[in-house]
Design an enzyme around this catalytic site. Structure first.
Site, PDB file in Angstrom:
ATOM      1  N   GLY A  29       0.821  -1.221   0.000  1.00  0.00           N
ATOM      2  CA  GLY A  29       0.000   0.000   0.000  1.00  0.00           C
ATOM      3  C   GLY A  29       0.847   1.259   0.000  1.00  0.00           C
ATOM      4  O   GLY A  29       2.084   1.184   0.070  1.00  0.00           O
ATOM      5  N   GLN A  30       0.183   2.409  -0.045  1.00  0.00           N
ATOM      6  CA  GLN A  30       0.954   3.647  -0.157  1.00  0.00           C
ATOM      7  C   GLN A  30       1.734   3.963   1.127  1.00  0.00           C
ATOM      8  O   GLN A  30       2.883   4.379   1.067  1.00  0.00           O
ATOM      9  CB  GLN A  30       0.124   4.826  -0.631  1.00  0.00           C
ATOM     10  CG  GLN A  30      -1.169   5.080   0.072  1.00  0.00           C
ATOM     11  CD  GLN A  30      -1.888   6.315  -0.469  1.00  0.00           C
ATOM     12  OE1 GLN A  30      -1.346   7.081  -1.277  1.00  0.00           O
ATOM     13  NE2 GLN A  30      -3.108   6.518  -0.038  1.00  0.00           N
ATOM     14  N   ASP A  56      -2.316 -12.102   4.953  1.00  0.00           N
ATOM     15  CA  ASP A  56      -3.661 -11.542   5.035  1.00  0.00           C
ATOM     16  C   ASP A  56      -3.943 -11.392   6.525  1.00  0.00           C
ATOM     17  O   ASP A  56      -4.142 -12.395   7.226  1.00  0.00           O
ATOM     18  CB  ASP A  56      -4.660 -12.491   4.366  1.00  0.00           C
ATOM     19  CG  ASP A  56      -6.098 -12.006   4.485  1.00  0.00           C
ATOM     20  OD1 ASP A  56      -6.378 -11.168   5.381  1.00  0.00           O
ATOM     21  OD2 ASP A  56      -6.945 -12.472   3.708  1.00  0.00           O
ATOM     22  N   THR A  73      -9.322   0.124   3.213  1.00  0.00           N
ATOM     23  CA  THR A  73      -9.330   1.581   3.065  1.00  0.00           C
ATOM     24  C   THR A  73     -10.428   2.075   2.125  1.00  0.00           C
ATOM     25  O   THR A  73     -10.516   3.287   1.888  1.00  0.00           O
ATOM     26  CB  THR A  73      -7.957   2.088   2.557  1.00  0.00           C
ATOM     27  OG1 THR A  73      -7.641   1.391   1.344  1.00  0.00           O
ATOM     28  CG2 THR A  73      -6.871   1.826   3.584  1.00  0.00           C
ATOM     29  N   THR A 111      -7.444   7.208  11.517  1.00  0.00           N
ATOM     30  CA  THR A 111      -7.934   8.160  10.538  1.00  0.00           C
ATOM     31  C   THR A 111      -8.689   9.340  11.158  1.00  0.00           C
ATOM     32  O   THR A 111      -9.255   9.219  12.254  1.00  0.00           O
ATOM     33  CB  THR A 111      -8.876   7.411   9.561  1.00  0.00           C
ATOM     34  OG1 THR A 111      -9.543   8.353   8.718  1.00  0.00           O
ATOM     35  CG2 THR A 111      -9.948   6.622  10.296  1.00  0.00           C
ATOM     36  N   ASP A 112      -8.734  10.420  10.409  1.00  0.00           N
ATOM     37  CA  ASP A 112      -9.570  11.576  10.781  1.00  0.00           C
ATOM     38  C   ASP A 112     -11.064  11.218  10.712  1.00  0.00           C
ATOM     39  O   ASP A 112     -11.895  11.914  11.291  1.00  0.00           O
ATOM     40  CB  ASP A 112      -9.276  12.760   9.852  1.00  0.00           C
ATOM     41  CG  ASP A 112      -9.406  12.422   8.369  1.00  0.00           C
ATOM     42  OD1 ASP A 112      -9.145  11.254   7.988  1.00  0.00           O
ATOM     43  OD2 ASP A 112      -9.767  13.309   7.573  1.00  0.00           O
ATOM     44  N   TYR A 130     -16.653   2.562   7.855  1.00  0.00           N
ATOM     45  CA  TYR A 130     -15.183   2.575   7.851  1.00  0.00           C
ATOM     46  C   TYR A 130     -14.651   3.246   9.121  1.00  0.00           C
ATOM     47  O   TYR A 130     -13.782   2.701   9.808  1.00  0.00           O
ATOM     48  CB  TYR A 130     -14.687   3.317   6.603  1.00  0.00           C
ATOM     49  CG  TYR A 130     -13.213   3.659   6.621  1.00  0.00           C
ATOM     50  CD1 TYR A 130     -12.242   2.692   6.369  1.00  0.00           C
ATOM     51  CD2 TYR A 130     -12.780   4.961   6.899  1.00  0.00           C
ATOM     52  CE1 TYR A 130     -10.886   3.010   6.393  1.00  0.00           C
ATOM     53  CE2 TYR A 130     -11.434   5.282   6.930  1.00  0.00           C
ATOM     54  CZ  TYR A 130     -10.492   4.311   6.671  1.00  0.00           C
ATOM     55  OH  TYR A 130      -9.144   4.630   6.704  1.00  0.00           O
ATOM     56  N   LYS A 156     -12.318   1.704  12.149  1.00  0.00           N
ATOM     57  CA  LYS A 156     -11.007   2.264  12.493  1.00  0.00           C
ATOM     58  C   LYS A 156     -10.963   2.651  13.969  1.00  0.00           C
ATOM     59  O   LYS A 156      -9.938   2.471  14.627  1.00  0.00           O
ATOM     60  CB  LYS A 156     -10.669   3.470  11.602  1.00  0.00           C
ATOM     61  CG  LYS A 156     -10.445   3.144  10.145  1.00  0.00           C
ATOM     62  CD  LYS A 156      -9.346   2.121   9.898  1.00  0.00           C
ATOM     63  CE  LYS A 156      -7.968   2.660  10.196  1.00  0.00           C
ATOM     64  NZ  LYS A 156      -6.899   1.689   9.790  1.00  0.00           N
TER      65      LYS A 156
HETATM   66  N1  LIG Z   1      -5.628   6.604   2.474  1.00  0.00           N
HETATM   67  C1  LIG Z   1      -5.973   7.564   3.342  1.00  0.00           C
HETATM   68  O1  LIG Z   1      -6.348   8.667   2.959  1.00  0.00           O
HETATM   69  C2  LIG Z   1      -5.884   7.289   4.821  1.00  0.00           C
HETATM   70  C3  LIG Z   1      -6.226   8.314   5.694  1.00  0.00           C
HETATM   71  C4  LIG Z   1      -6.118   8.077   7.066  1.00  0.00           C
HETATM   72  C5  LIG Z   1      -5.680   6.857   7.526  1.00  0.00           C
HETATM   73  N2  LIG Z   1      -5.380   5.863   6.645  1.00  0.00           N
HETATM   74  C6  LIG Z   1      -4.947   4.566   7.183  1.00  0.00           C
HETATM   75  O2  LIG Z   1      -3.597   4.337   6.825  1.00  0.00           O
HETATM   76  C7  LIG Z   1      -3.359   2.940   6.644  1.00  0.00           C
HETATM   77  C8  LIG Z   1      -2.691   2.692   5.305  1.00  0.00           C
HETATM   78  O3  LIG Z   1      -3.518   3.189   4.269  1.00  0.00           O
HETATM   79  P1  LIG Z   1      -3.002   3.442   2.792  1.00  0.00           P
HETATM   80  O4  LIG Z   1      -3.392   4.821   2.425  1.00  0.00           O
HETATM   81  O5  LIG Z   1      -1.586   2.992   2.632  1.00  0.00           O
HETATM   82  O6  LIG Z   1      -3.985   2.468   2.031  1.00  0.00           O
HETATM   83  P2  LIG Z   1      -3.721   1.508   0.791  1.00  0.00           P
HETATM   84  O7  LIG Z   1      -2.792   2.157  -0.170  1.00  0.00           O
HETATM   85  O8  LIG Z   1      -5.072   1.061   0.373  1.00  0.00           O
HETATM   86  O9  LIG Z   1      -2.929   0.319   1.469  1.00  0.00           O
HETATM   87  C9  LIG Z   1      -3.527  -0.607   2.312  1.00  0.00           C
HETATM   88  C10 LIG Z   1      -2.812  -1.904   2.094  1.00  0.00           C
HETATM   89  O10 LIG Z   1      -3.399  -2.889   2.944  1.00  0.00           O
HETATM   90  C11 LIG Z   1      -3.576  -4.045   2.166  1.00  0.00           C
HETATM   91  N3  LIG Z   1      -4.621  -4.892   2.715  1.00  0.00           N
HETATM   92  C12 LIG Z   1      -5.962  -4.791   2.571  1.00  0.00           C
HETATM   93  N4  LIG Z   1      -6.559  -5.806   3.207  1.00  0.00           N
HETATM   94  C13 LIG Z   1      -5.572  -6.556   3.748  1.00  0.00           C
HETATM   95  C14 LIG Z   1      -5.544  -7.737   4.504  1.00  0.00           C
HETATM   96  N5  LIG Z   1      -6.665  -8.382   4.835  1.00  0.00           N
HETATM   97  N6  LIG Z   1      -4.340  -8.229   4.879  1.00  0.00           N
HETATM   98  C15 LIG Z   1      -3.192  -7.609   4.544  1.00  0.00           C
HETATM   99  N7  LIG Z   1      -3.156  -6.500   3.825  1.00  0.00           N
HETATM  100  C16 LIG Z   1      -4.332  -5.967   3.434  1.00  0.00           C
HETATM  101  C17 LIG Z   1      -3.914  -3.566   0.787  1.00  0.00           C
HETATM  102  O11 LIG Z   1      -3.709  -4.589  -0.155  1.00  0.00           O
HETATM  103  P3  LIG Z   1      -4.562  -4.594  -1.530  1.00  0.00           P
HETATM  104  O12 LIG Z   1      -4.102  -3.391  -2.278  1.00  0.00           O
HETATM  105  O13 LIG Z   1      -4.201  -5.885  -2.134  1.00  0.00           O
HETATM  106  O14 LIG Z   1      -6.009  -4.478  -1.098  1.00  0.00           O
HETATM  107  C18 LIG Z   1      -2.934  -2.413   0.646  1.00  0.00           C
HETATM  108  O15 LIG Z   1      -1.681  -2.874   0.202  1.00  0.00           O
HETATM  109  C19 LIG Z   1      -4.740   2.257   6.787  1.00  0.00           C
HETATM  110  O16 LIG Z   1      -4.851   1.779   8.107  1.00  0.00           O
HETATM  111  C20 LIG Z   1      -5.722   3.400   6.590  1.00  0.00           C
HETATM  112  O17 LIG Z   1      -6.928   3.186   7.292  1.00  0.00           O
HETATM  113  C21 LIG Z   1      -5.466   6.056   5.295  1.00  0.00           C
END
Ligand SMILES: NC(=O)c1ccc[n+]([C@@H]2O[C@H](COP(=O)([O-])OP(=O)(O)OC[C@H]3O[C@@H](n4cnc5c(N)ncnc54)[C@H](OP(=O)(O)O)[C@@H]3O)[C@@H](O)[C@H]2O)c1
Length: 276
Positions: free
Chosen positions: A23-24, A47, A69, A104-105, A128, A132
């Site tokens: 993920g990012q 997973d 996410t 998250t916010d 969601y 969280k």
């Molecule tokens: N994105 C935002 O704006 C944001 C804002 C606030 C907080 N956050 C939090 O920051 C964290 C990282 O988010 P991100 O932005 O990096 O999101 P992301 O790019 O969607 O990355 C999440 C990663 O988790 C993986 N994933 C999903 N289900 C899974 C599972 N069951 N087991 C293992 N891996 C799994 C996804 O794999 P796949 O791609 O294969 O699904 C992806 O690689 C999350 O906890 C999110 O709630 C995100």
């Protein structure tokens, strides 16, 4: 897996486990901690809704970046989202190593008009956000809980990459102008996490300086990238997404010594530079 005991006689590099490594945030963390020993596991490799795979080495620190996410899809399948966000965090916490967990916010309802600080009471509007908030409890009181917001980076699905793609194809984009937050570059977030792990545990708000609406962010992306596309400002009601989002979710830290992140425009420029 056992928690790696520090060896006072033989200094060895810290060993870290990154979940959600594809993920990012997972990608940015691997870059920020590249001088340490990083065990990076993608969803295919662990997973997190399932117990950890056999043979995981002992680690000194877990950076738990895996998560469900897709905010809108969680409305349709809240149990699926909870299995990953709550159950997954529980599995990660059970490893017993010091843990950084990302939240998250969207745990806030957005009724405030001044920044949300750590002592503000959460009240999520969406499935969601509820998963969280429950994930924070699953991480336990002895974790660093990083609440961050509106993330973007060079990889993955995010608003900046979507706007760049659409603005290159269209003359006009409709973007919501009634949600205000802190767009945060994952590279800056990951650097702040390095500072954070030297600080006490608990909930920390880590987001870029400044704030804007999605429409203002879209206009800035278009201008910075030199694209020719008009941004039409619309309401969340006009967009009609399944999940409610907070109208205001600006995050700031009230905790002494909190890492500060650069302004969101600097994050955007850093990201655009990397994207070329
Ligand atoms: N994105 C935002 O704006 C944001 C804002 C606030 C907080 N956050 C939090 O920051 C964290 C990282 O988010 P991100 O932005 O990096 O999101 P992301 O790019 O969607 O990355 C999440 C990663 O988790 C993986 N994933 C999903 N289900 C899974 C599972 N069951 N087991 C293992 N891996 C799994 C996804 O794999 P796949 O791609 O294969 O699904 C992806 O690689 C999350 O906890 C999110 O709630 C995100």
């Amino acid at each position: 897996m056992e928690h790696a005991e520090p060896d006072p006689l033989r200094a060895r590099p810290r060993r870290l486990l990154v979940t959600g490594a594809g993920g990012q945030v997972g990608t940015a963390l691997q870059a920020a901690f590249a001088d340490e020993e990083v065990v990076a596991l993608t969803r295919e490799e662990w997973d997190v809704a399932l117990p950890p795979p056999a043979g995981l080495p002992a680690v000194d620190l877990v950076l738990h970046a895996a998560g469900w996410t897709n905010v809108d899809a969680a409305e349709e399948d809240p149990q699926g989202a909870a299995a990953v966000n709550v159950g997954g965090t529980q599995h990660v916490a059970e490893l017993g190593a010091p843990l950084v967990h990302f939240s998250t916010d969207y745990v806030f309802d957005g009724r405030k008009r001044t920044p949300y600080v750590e002592s503000d009471g959460p009240s999520p509007l969406s499935a969601y956000g509820r998963t969280k908030l429950a994930s924070e409890a699953a991480a336990g009181e002895d974790a660093w809980i990083v609440r961050t917001s509106w993330l973007f980076g060079e990889t993955g699905n995010n608003f900046v990459r979507t706007i760049l793609r659409l603005a290159a194809e269209r003359d006009e984009l409709s973007v919501v102008d009634d949600q205000r937050g802190c767009p945060t570059y994952v590279g800056h977030l990951a650097a702040a996490v390095r500072e954070l792990v030297e600080l006490p545990r608990g909930v920390w708000h880590l987001a870029a300086e400044g704030d804007c609406t999605w429409a203002e962010l879209a206009e800035t992306i278009v201008a910075e990238a030199g694209l020719d596309c008009r941004v039409r400002r619309i309401t969340s009601g006009e967009l009609g997404r399944p999940a409610l989002r907070p109208a205001y979710s600006v995050l700031r830290s009230e905790r002494p010594g909190a890492p500060t992140l650069p302004p969101w425009r600097d994050g955007l420029r850093a990201c655009l530079e990397k994207l070329g």
